[in-house]
Scaffold this motif. Structure first.
Motif, PDB file in Angstrom:
ATOM      1  N   SER A  46       0.818  -1.094   0.036  1.00 51.08           N
ATOM      2  CA  SER A  46       0.059  -0.058  -0.220  1.00 51.08           C
ATOM      3  C   SER A  46       0.760   1.121   0.097  1.00 51.08           C
ATOM      4  O   SER A  46       1.916   1.143   0.334  1.00 51.08           O
ATOM      5  CB  SER A  46      -0.791  -0.037   1.203  1.00 51.08           C
ATOM      6  OG  SER A  46      -0.143   0.390   2.356  1.00 51.08           O
ATOM      7  N   PRO A  47       0.337   2.218  -0.260  1.00 47.54           N
ATOM      8  CA  PRO A  47       1.146   3.669  -0.103  1.00 47.54           C
ATOM      9  C   PRO A  47       1.719   3.936   1.074  1.00 47.54           C
ATOM     10  O   PRO A  47       2.481   4.698   1.305  1.00 47.54           O
ATOM     11  CB  PRO A  47       0.160   4.756  -0.707  1.00 47.54           C
ATOM     12  CG  PRO A  47      -0.790   3.903  -1.694  1.00 47.54           C
ATOM     13  CD  PRO A  47      -1.189   2.630  -0.909  1.00 47.54           C
ATOM     14  N   PHE A  48       0.982   3.401   2.231  1.00 53.44           N
ATOM     15  CA  PHE A  48       1.413   3.755   3.505  1.00 53.44           C
ATOM     16  C   PHE A  48       2.811   2.824   3.840  1.00 53.44           C
ATOM     17  O   PHE A  48       3.448   3.314   4.874  1.00 53.44           O
ATOM     18  CB  PHE A  48       0.549   3.248   4.593  1.00 53.44           C
ATOM     19  CG  PHE A  48      -0.873   3.871   4.205  1.00 53.44           C
ATOM     20  CD1 PHE A  48      -1.047   5.455   4.712  1.00 53.44           C
ATOM     21  CD2 PHE A  48      -2.017   3.410   3.656  1.00 53.44           C
ATOM     22  CE1 PHE A  48      -2.124   6.038   4.437  1.00 53.44           C
ATOM     23  CE2 PHE A  48      -3.033   4.265   3.502  1.00 53.44           C
ATOM     24  CZ  PHE A  48      -3.246   5.371   4.035  1.00 53.44           C
ATOM     25  N   ALA A  49       2.953   1.762   3.052  1.00 58.62           N
ATOM     26  CA  ALA A  49       4.349   0.896   3.464  1.00 58.62           C
ATOM     27  C   ALA A  49       5.195   0.961   2.116  1.00 58.62           C
ATOM     28  O   ALA A  49       6.440   0.833   2.649  1.00 58.62           O
ATOM     29  CB  ALA A  49       3.547  -0.673   3.400  1.00 58.62           C
ATOM     30  N   CYS A  50       4.902   1.145   1.034  1.00 59.07           N
ATOM     31  CA  CYS A  50       5.857   1.242  -0.066  1.00 59.07           C
ATOM     32  C   CYS A  50       6.650   2.288   0.220  1.00 59.07           C
ATOM     33  O   CYS A  50       6.389   3.528   0.502  1.00 59.07           O
ATOM     34  CB  CYS A  50       5.293   1.271  -1.285  1.00 59.07           C
ATOM     35  SG  CYS A  50       6.235   1.441  -2.614  1.00 59.07           S
ATOM     36  N   GLY A  51       7.955   2.169   0.184  1.00 63.43           N
ATOM     37  CA  GLY A  51       9.005   3.183   0.293  1.00 63.43           C
ATOM     38  C   GLY A  51       9.085   3.465   1.666  1.00 63.43           C
ATOM     39  O   GLY A  51      10.204   4.408   2.144  1.00 63.43           O
ATOM     40  N   SER A  52       8.551   2.924   2.843  1.00 63.68           N
ATOM     41  CA  SER A  52       8.988   3.123   4.077  1.00 63.68           C
ATOM     42  C   SER A  52      10.355   2.704   4.537  1.00 63.68           C
ATOM     43  O   SER A  52      10.904   1.637   3.886  1.00 63.68           O
ATOM     44  CB  SER A  52       7.645   2.520   4.931  1.00 63.68           C
ATOM     45  OG  SER A  52       7.592   1.048   4.773  1.00 63.68           O
ATOM     46  N   VAL A  53      10.865   3.326   5.291  1.00 61.84           N
ATOM     47  CA  VAL A  53      12.263   2.958   6.063  1.00 61.84           C
ATOM     48  C   VAL A  53      12.216   2.173   7.337  1.00 61.84           C
ATOM     49  O   VAL A  53      11.556   2.544   8.276  1.00 61.84           O
ATOM     50  CB  VAL A  53      13.234   4.153   5.848  1.00 61.84           C
ATOM     51  CG1 VAL A  53      14.564   3.707   6.493  1.00 61.84           C
ATOM     52  CG2 VAL A  53      13.108   4.786   4.667  1.00 61.84           C
ATOM     53  N   THR A  54      12.937   1.142   7.370  1.00 62.58           N
ATOM     54  CA  THR A  54      13.089   0.190   8.476  1.00 62.58           C
ATOM     55  C   THR A  54      14.730   0.083   8.709  1.00 62.58           C
ATOM     56  O   THR A  54      15.570  -0.148   7.791  1.00 62.58           O
ATOM     57  CB  THR A  54      12.545  -1.221   8.534  1.00 62.58           C
ATOM     58  OG1 THR A  54      11.387  -1.102   7.957  1.00 62.58           O
ATOM     59  CG2 THR A  54      12.769  -2.138   9.901  1.00 62.58           C
ATOM     60  N   HIS A  55      15.087   0.068  10.250  1.00 67.16           N
ATOM     61  CA  HIS A  55      16.284  -0.118  10.836  1.00 67.16           C
ATOM     62  C   HIS A  55      16.556  -1.347  11.262  1.00 67.16           C
ATOM     63  O   HIS A  55      15.470  -1.902  12.040  1.00 67.16           O
ATOM     64  CB  HIS A  55      17.127   1.130  11.467  1.00 67.16           C
ATOM     65  CG  HIS A  55      17.011   2.355  10.705  1.00 67.16           C
ATOM     66  ND1 HIS A  55      17.951   2.902  10.024  1.00 67.16           N
ATOM     67  CD2 HIS A  55      15.969   3.489  10.579  1.00 67.16           C
ATOM     68  CE1 HIS A  55      17.891   4.187   9.216  1.00 67.16           C
ATOM     69  NE2 HIS A  55      16.326   4.492   9.918  1.00 67.16           N
ATOM     70  N   SER A  56      17.967  -1.778  11.581  1.00 65.19           N
ATOM     71  CA  SER A  56      18.023  -2.736  12.697  1.00 65.19           C
ATOM     72  C   SER A  56      18.019  -2.253  14.134  1.00 65.19           C
ATOM     73  O   SER A  56      18.070  -1.112  14.216  1.00 65.19           O
ATOM     74  CB  SER A  56      19.404  -3.534  12.381  1.00 65.19           C
ATOM     75  OG  SER A  56      20.628  -2.562  12.597  1.00 65.19           O
TER      76      SER A  56
END
Length: 347
Positions: free
Chosen positions: A337-347
């Motif tokens: 979804s647009p809310f998740a695509c391109g979102s950033v996660t770190h370790s």
């Protein structure tokens, strides 16, 4: 580790998106005779997402109207050897798999590698300066030879026993199965699919250490490997990659399902065969995963031309998130979804 929310498009919307044929032609590695320029954006790493990245790159590049705009390129995980990723770069050993791609990203600068394809999310051993940018939804199940001794379904406990080598015969799972030795295979070390699968069957926190009976010599998602043409073999398999191979004709050469069929886990079928997508039920289990592209944090957040270009292609609202759904779905993945695509996660 922070989890990225992966709300999916509806199956109906996905089916509609497939009615539009993606433009451009995907290639393995940059086309013969083409060396990416120093300003171009170049990735390496995961076998699982290399083909969809090739297609996205071809279509993104076709959309550009200025010859001075950075192009997007992606180097495949194999064949083994060295590659010169772009003009002026030092030759590097071709990274085979998510782990190798992330290692190459952190060992080099943007003069050589701009991003790493990764079919796993961040783990504690990854540098906190790596940004995992969400690309698409996938899942991992297991596959075995059609007509072989493997059953249609294995439980998580069965899989853990098989890969820890405490279950070595099929009739230990069910007395009606043959008294034959199971031959468990894993993708090469460094594979994101390997890491994800071993973690999923081990409770989802840390990866299981495979037992001595496990063979780790196969390339991920290549059912053509002759070692897998065995009635007692089984191997983890990307559900999206399998769907792309079987339903959308995306497999070529060694990159085909061969004699393998994908199987159920805990009674859940990985593929919605009616709509030719990953099953929503399966995605909701611990076997659902998001696949990523990984960037150096300083470059991802930079306000210069390079950082702006990275976000304009891969970020929320960027080209892939707004124009890439058809390509993503045609390779078996589910668009986020647009809310998740391109979102950033770190370790």
């Amino acid at each position: 580790m922070r989890k990225t929310a992966a709300k999916l498009l509806t199956v109906a919307a996905l089916a509609t998106s497939l009615a539009t044929v993606a433009g451009g032609t995907a290639v393995a590695d940059p086309a013969t005779g083409v060396t990416p320029r120093a300003i171009d954006i170049v990735g390496v790493g995961s076998d699982t997402t290399q083909s969809v990245l090739n297609q996205l790159a071809a279509d993104y590049n076709a959309s550009l109207t200025s010859s001075t705009s950075p192009r997007l390129y992606s180097w495949d995980a194999i064949p083994a050897g060295t590659i010169t990723t772009k003009t002026g770069a030092t030759a590097i050993t071709r990274p085979n798999g998510s782990g190798a791609g992330i290692t190459a990203l952190n060992a080099n600068t943007s003069a050589t590698v701009d991003f790493a394809r990764s079919s796993r999310g961040p783990v504690a051993t990854d540098p906190t300066t790596d940004d995992f940018v969400a690309l698409a939804q996938d899942a991992v199940s297991w596959a075995a030879k059609s007509g072989g001794n493997a059953p249609a379904n294995l439980t998580t406990a069965n899989l853990k026993g098989i890969y820890s080598c405490t279950i070595t015969k099929w009739n230990q799972i069910n007395a009606s199965l043959p008294n034959a030795t199971i031959k468990p295979f894993l993708p090469q070390t460094g594979s994101g699919t390997r890491s994800f699968f071993l973690t999923a069957i081990n409770g989802g926190v840390t990866p299981l250490t495979p037992g001595a009976c496990v063979n780790s010599s196969v390339q991920e998602n290549q059912g053509s490997d002759t070692q897998l043409n065995d009635i007692n073999a089984l191997v983890p398999y990307s559900v999206a990659h399998y769907i792309g191979q079987v339903y959308f004709g995306k497999g070529t050469g060694a990159d085909v399902q061969g004699p393998l069929t994908i199987r159920n886990i805990d009674g859940n079928a990985p593929v919605d065969t009616v709509n030719k997508v990953i099953s929503d039920t399966f995605v909701a289990t611990q076997y659902g995963r998001v696949v990523y592209n990984v960037f150096r944090d300083a470059e991802w957040n930079a306000t210069d031309a390079h950082g702006t270009a990275l976000r304009a292609i891969f970020g929320a609202g960027g080209w892939i998130c707004t124009n890439g759904a058809t390509d993503i779905q045609s390779y078996g993945f589910l668009p986020l979804s647009p809310f998740a695509c391109g979102s950033v996660t770190h370790s």
